[in-house]
Design a protein around this motif. Structure first.
Motif, PDB file in Angstrom:
ATOM      1  N   ASP A 299       0.903  -1.423   0.139  1.00  0.00           N
ATOM      2  CA  ASP A 299       0.067   0.141  -0.142  1.00  0.00           C
ATOM      3  C   ASP A 299       0.996   1.329   0.114  1.00  0.00           C
ATOM      4  OD1 ASP A 299      -2.311  -1.702   0.052  1.00  0.00           O
ATOM      5  OD2 ASP A 299      -2.453  -1.589   1.955  1.00  0.00           O
ATOM      6  N   LEU A 300       1.782   1.231   0.921  1.00  0.00           N
ATOM      7  CA  LEU A 300       2.861   2.445   0.939  1.00  0.00           C
ATOM      8  C   LEU A 300       3.548   2.551  -0.459  1.00  0.00           C
ATOM      9  CD1 LEU A 300       4.213   2.177   4.538  1.00  0.00           C
ATOM     10  CD2 LEU A 300       2.278   3.432   3.544  1.00  0.00           C
ATOM     11  N   GLN A 301       3.927   1.542  -1.021  1.00  0.00           N
ATOM     12  CA  GLN A 301       4.851   1.680  -2.352  1.00  0.00           C
ATOM     13  C   GLN A 301       3.737   2.117  -3.422  1.00  0.00           C
ATOM     14  OE1 GLN A 301       5.834  -2.634  -2.238  1.00  0.00           O
ATOM     15  NE2 GLN A 301       7.823  -1.991  -1.381  1.00  0.00           N
ATOM     16  N   GLU A 307       7.989   1.885  -6.740  1.00  0.00           N
ATOM     17  CA  GLU A 307       8.073   1.518  -7.936  1.00  0.00           C
ATOM     18  C   GLU A 307       7.208  -0.069  -8.058  1.00  0.00           C
ATOM     19  OE1 GLU A 307      11.998   0.670  -9.103  1.00  0.00           O
ATOM     20  OE2 GLU A 307      12.307   2.850  -9.204  1.00  0.00           O
ATOM     21  N   LEU A 308       6.536  -0.219  -9.485  1.00  0.00           N
ATOM     22  CA  LEU A 308       5.909  -1.402  -9.432  1.00  0.00           C
ATOM     23  C   LEU A 308       6.431  -2.809  -9.380  1.00  0.00           C
ATOM     24  CD1 LEU A 308       3.318  -2.594 -10.817  1.00  0.00           C
ATOM     25  CD2 LEU A 308       4.208  -2.371 -13.013  1.00  0.00           C
ATOM     26  N   GLU A 309       7.626  -2.773  -9.621  1.00  0.00           N
ATOM     27  CA  GLU A 309       8.733  -4.087  -9.327  1.00  0.00           C
ATOM     28  C   GLU A 309       8.691  -4.337  -7.875  1.00  0.00           C
ATOM     29  OE1 GLU A 309      10.228  -7.506 -10.407  1.00  0.00           O
ATOM     30  OE2 GLU A 309       9.191  -6.096 -11.438  1.00  0.00           O
ATOM     31  N   GLN A 310       8.956  -3.175  -7.153  1.00  0.00           N
ATOM     32  CA  GLN A 310       8.895  -3.148  -5.583  1.00  0.00           C
ATOM     33  C   GLN A 310       7.706  -3.830  -4.961  1.00  0.00           C
ATOM     34  OE1 GLN A 310       9.912   1.013  -4.535  1.00  0.00           O
ATOM     35  NE2 GLN A 310      11.752   0.086  -3.756  1.00  0.00           N
ATOM     36  N   ARG A 312       5.863  -5.672  -6.631  1.00  0.00           N
ATOM     37  CA  ARG A 312       5.638  -7.174  -6.960  1.00  0.00           C
ATOM     38  C   ARG A 312       6.216  -8.083  -6.190  1.00  0.00           C
ATOM     39  NH1 ARG A 312       3.515  -8.450 -12.059  1.00  0.00           N
ATOM     40  NH2 ARG A 312       3.059  -6.688 -13.460  1.00  0.00           N
ATOM     41  N   GLN A 313       7.608  -7.513  -5.942  1.00  0.00           N
ATOM     42  CA  GLN A 313       8.354  -8.274  -4.993  1.00  0.00           C
ATOM     43  C   GLN A 313       7.752  -8.649  -3.330  1.00  0.00           C
ATOM     44  OE1 GLN A 313      12.182  -6.433  -5.065  1.00  0.00           O
ATOM     45  NE2 GLN A 313      12.722  -6.799  -7.105  1.00  0.00           N
ATOM     46  N   SER A 314       7.277  -7.621  -3.197  1.00  0.00           N
ATOM     47  CA  SER A 314       6.564  -7.553  -1.888  1.00  0.00           C
ATOM     48  C   SER A 314       5.407  -8.725  -1.742  1.00  0.00           C
ATOM     49  CB  SER A 314       6.028  -6.079  -1.271  1.00  0.00           C
ATOM     50  OG  SER A 314       7.008  -5.228  -1.367  1.00  0.00           O
ATOM     51  N   LEU A 315       4.672  -8.607  -2.883  1.00  0.00           N
ATOM     52  CA  LEU A 315       3.541  -9.470  -2.822  1.00  0.00           C
ATOM     53  C   LEU A 315       4.086 -10.982  -3.148  1.00  0.00           C
ATOM     54  CD1 LEU A 315       1.034  -7.599  -4.917  1.00  0.00           C
ATOM     55  CD2 LEU A 315       0.777  -8.349  -2.453  1.00  0.00           C
ATOM     56  N   GLN A 316       5.193 -11.016  -3.920  1.00  0.00           N
ATOM     57  CA  GLN A 316       5.772 -12.451  -4.046  1.00  0.00           C
ATOM     58  C   GLN A 316       6.348 -12.937  -2.971  1.00  0.00           C
ATOM     59  OE1 GLN A 316       6.067 -13.831  -7.306  1.00  0.00           O
ATOM     60  NE2 GLN A 316       6.954 -15.512  -5.896  1.00  0.00           N
ATOM     61  N   ARG A 317       6.760 -12.194  -2.054  1.00  0.00           N
ATOM     62  CA  ARG A 317       7.172 -12.588  -0.497  1.00  0.00           C
ATOM     63  C   ARG A 317       6.171 -13.517   0.346  1.00  0.00           C
ATOM     64  NH1 ARG A 317      10.180  -7.694   2.128  1.00  0.00           N
ATOM     65  NH2 ARG A 317      10.155  -9.133   3.953  1.00  0.00           N
ATOM     66  N   LYS A 339      -1.006  -3.161 -11.622  1.00  0.00           N
ATOM     67  CA  LYS A 339      -0.879  -2.163 -12.676  1.00  0.00           C
ATOM     68  C   LYS A 339      -2.024  -1.144 -12.391  1.00  0.00           C
ATOM     69  CE  LYS A 339       2.247  -4.303 -16.098  1.00  0.00           C
ATOM     70  NZ  LYS A 339       2.258  -4.579 -17.703  1.00  0.00           N
ATOM     71  N   LEU A 340      -3.100  -1.569 -12.173  1.00  0.00           N
ATOM     72  CA  LEU A 340      -4.341  -0.677 -12.264  1.00  0.00           C
ATOM     73  C   LEU A 340      -4.188   0.128 -10.905  1.00  0.00           C
ATOM     74  CD1 LEU A 340      -7.094  -3.300 -13.385  1.00  0.00           C
ATOM     75  CD2 LEU A 340      -6.062  -1.535 -14.703  1.00  0.00           C
ATOM     76  N   GLU A 341      -3.776  -0.512  -9.681  1.00  0.00           N
ATOM     77  CA  GLU A 341      -3.667   0.245  -8.692  1.00  0.00           C
ATOM     78  C   GLU A 341      -2.551   1.490  -8.983  1.00  0.00           C
ATOM     79  OE1 GLU A 341      -3.040  -1.484  -4.857  1.00  0.00           O
ATOM     80  OE2 GLU A 341      -3.709  -3.429  -5.529  1.00  0.00           O
ATOM     81  N   PHE A 342      -1.579   1.248  -9.402  1.00  0.00           N
ATOM     82  CA  PHE A 342      -0.456   2.475  -9.781  1.00  0.00           C
ATOM     83  C   PHE A 342      -1.058   3.463 -10.800  1.00  0.00           C
ATOM     84  CE2 PHE A 342       2.583  -0.217  -7.838  1.00  0.00           C
ATOM     85  CZ  PHE A 342       3.543   0.542  -7.465  1.00  0.00           C
ATOM     86  N   LYS A 343      -1.871   2.854 -11.953  1.00  0.00           N
ATOM     87  CA  LYS A 343      -2.565   3.941 -12.714  1.00  0.00           C
ATOM     88  C   LYS A 343      -3.722   4.725 -11.981  1.00  0.00           C
ATOM     89  CE  LYS A 343      -1.789   1.347 -17.013  1.00  0.00           C
ATOM     90  NZ  LYS A 343      -2.574   0.729 -18.467  1.00  0.00           N
TER      91      LYS A 343
END
Length: 366
Positions: A299-301, A307-310, A312-317, A339-343
């Motif tokens: 949420d904070l990211q 960044e989107l990749e950050q 993604r990595q948090s959810l991958q954890r 991606k929709l959240e970032f947009k």
């Protein structure tokens, strides 16, 4: 009897087989006696086994209703003690509990009922403390029982005597007896939020309700700015939380609040992430908390310039730590929508940062 039945059964079967074999070699009406020998053998076997087989089959169905031949495990009954307690007969209830504990001296339910009567109904907090110490000294008690008993002891110190220090000692006992467990972590959390003695005493004192005078002629105000409550100084709150965490580093609630202040007020996503990482990496944390903090990190990211990749990595954890769990499935679904959240965040920022002419409806046409 069983051995005798099997011996007789074997003899009958051998006799019937031998006689039947002899008669099978005889020609003529005499072969009909094979049926007689078989019927006689069957009759003897029925006398031997009919009752036994009937009782065995009947016990299977009867056991569905009366428990069968399984021995009833002896256990204490506190219904009489509970009834006496409800009627206000505390001494009689205490005597009944002690009577049951004589038969079952290590019963946890009975010892906790005894300590509850001593502390809450007979004003014998010292006796209740002795009972709780006995619970803790029994090696056969599960850790959760020990933690529950000491937490109850802390409750009684706080609620009945407003004694913060005694409550703290009881909670510290959990940390001592159950180190590096979820129960010790919860005890540390509770110690961090213990109110001081003055606050505990103030809660019992009746204070007058102060009525603040409202704003006069509220309908004539040009705007409602003056009606807004004063905002909390985020900088002062952050400083308070930092000092608090120096004393109580395991206070997860305080660290979460500090992370949110770093991100929302100071726009320091790196400091907020550092606070959440400390929470995520704390040993003995529950999976529910770890998943919640990883999602808070996402949420904070999303909201504060990550960044989107950050994200993604948090959810991958989440999926790596708890594979094949409902939390991992939710994380996978959220990753697909990331991606929709970032947009959506970019659009909201574009609207907030736009510049617009004021009072455009009052301007004359050029």
């Amino acid at each position: 009897m069983l051995i005798t039945r099997w011996i007789i059964t074997a003899l009958v079967l051998v006799y019937v087989f031998v006689q039947g074999h002899k008669l099978s070699q005889v020609q003529g009406p005499a072969r009909a006696f094979m049926v007689v020998y078989a019927a006689a053998g069957g009759l003897v076997l029925a006398i031997l086994w009919a009752r036994v087989i009937g009782e065995s089959v009947g016990s299977i169905f009867g056991g569905l209703y009366d428990g069968g031949t399984a021995e009833v495990e002896p256990k204490p009954f506190y219904s009489i003690a509970q009834a006496k307690k409800t009627q206000g007969k505390y001494l009689e209830s205490l005597a009944e509990v002690r009577r049951q504990l004589q038969k079952f001296p290590n019963d946890f339910e009975g010892m906790m009922l005894l300590s509850e009567l001593q502390a809450e109904n007979l004003d014998d907090l010292q006796g209740a403390e002795v009972t709780v110490q006995r619970v803790c000294s029994l090696g056969e008690q599960p850790p959760r029982n020990v933690a529950y008993a000491l937490n109850r002891m802390a409750d009684w110190h706080l609620n009945l005597h407003k004694n913060r220090e005694a409550a703290k000692i009881a909670l510290e006992k959990i940390i001592e007896l159950l180190p590096e467990t979820e129960m010790s972590l919860q005890a540390s959390q509770r110690i961090a939020h213990l109110a001081d003695t003055e606050m505990l005493l103030a809660s019992q004192q009746r204070q007058g309700v102060r009525v603040i005078k409202g704003v006069e002629n509220i309908g004539l105000l040009q705007d409602s700015t003056a009606l807004k409550p004063a905002e909390t100084d985020a900088g002062k709150l952050a400083a308070i939380l930092v000092k608090h965490l120096e004393v109580h580093p395991l206070d997860t609630e305080a660290r979460e609040r500090l992370a949110n202040i770093y991100a929302s007020h100071y726009q320091r996503l790196d400091l907020a992430q550092e606070q959440l990482e400390q929470l995520i990496n704390q040993p003995n944390q529950t999976p529910k908390n770890v998943v919640r903090w990883l999602n808070s990190l996402v949420d904070l990211q999303v909201q504060h310039g990550g960044e989107l990749e950050q994200a993604r990595q948090s959810l991958q954890r989440v999926m790596d730590i708890y594979p094949e769990s409902p939390a991992a499935q939710k994380a996978e679904r959220r990753m697909q929508m990331l991606k929709l959240e970032f947009k959506g965040k970019e659009k909201s920022q574009a609207v907030q940062l736009g510049s617009y002419e004021q009072d455009i409806g009052l301007k004359r046409r050029a």
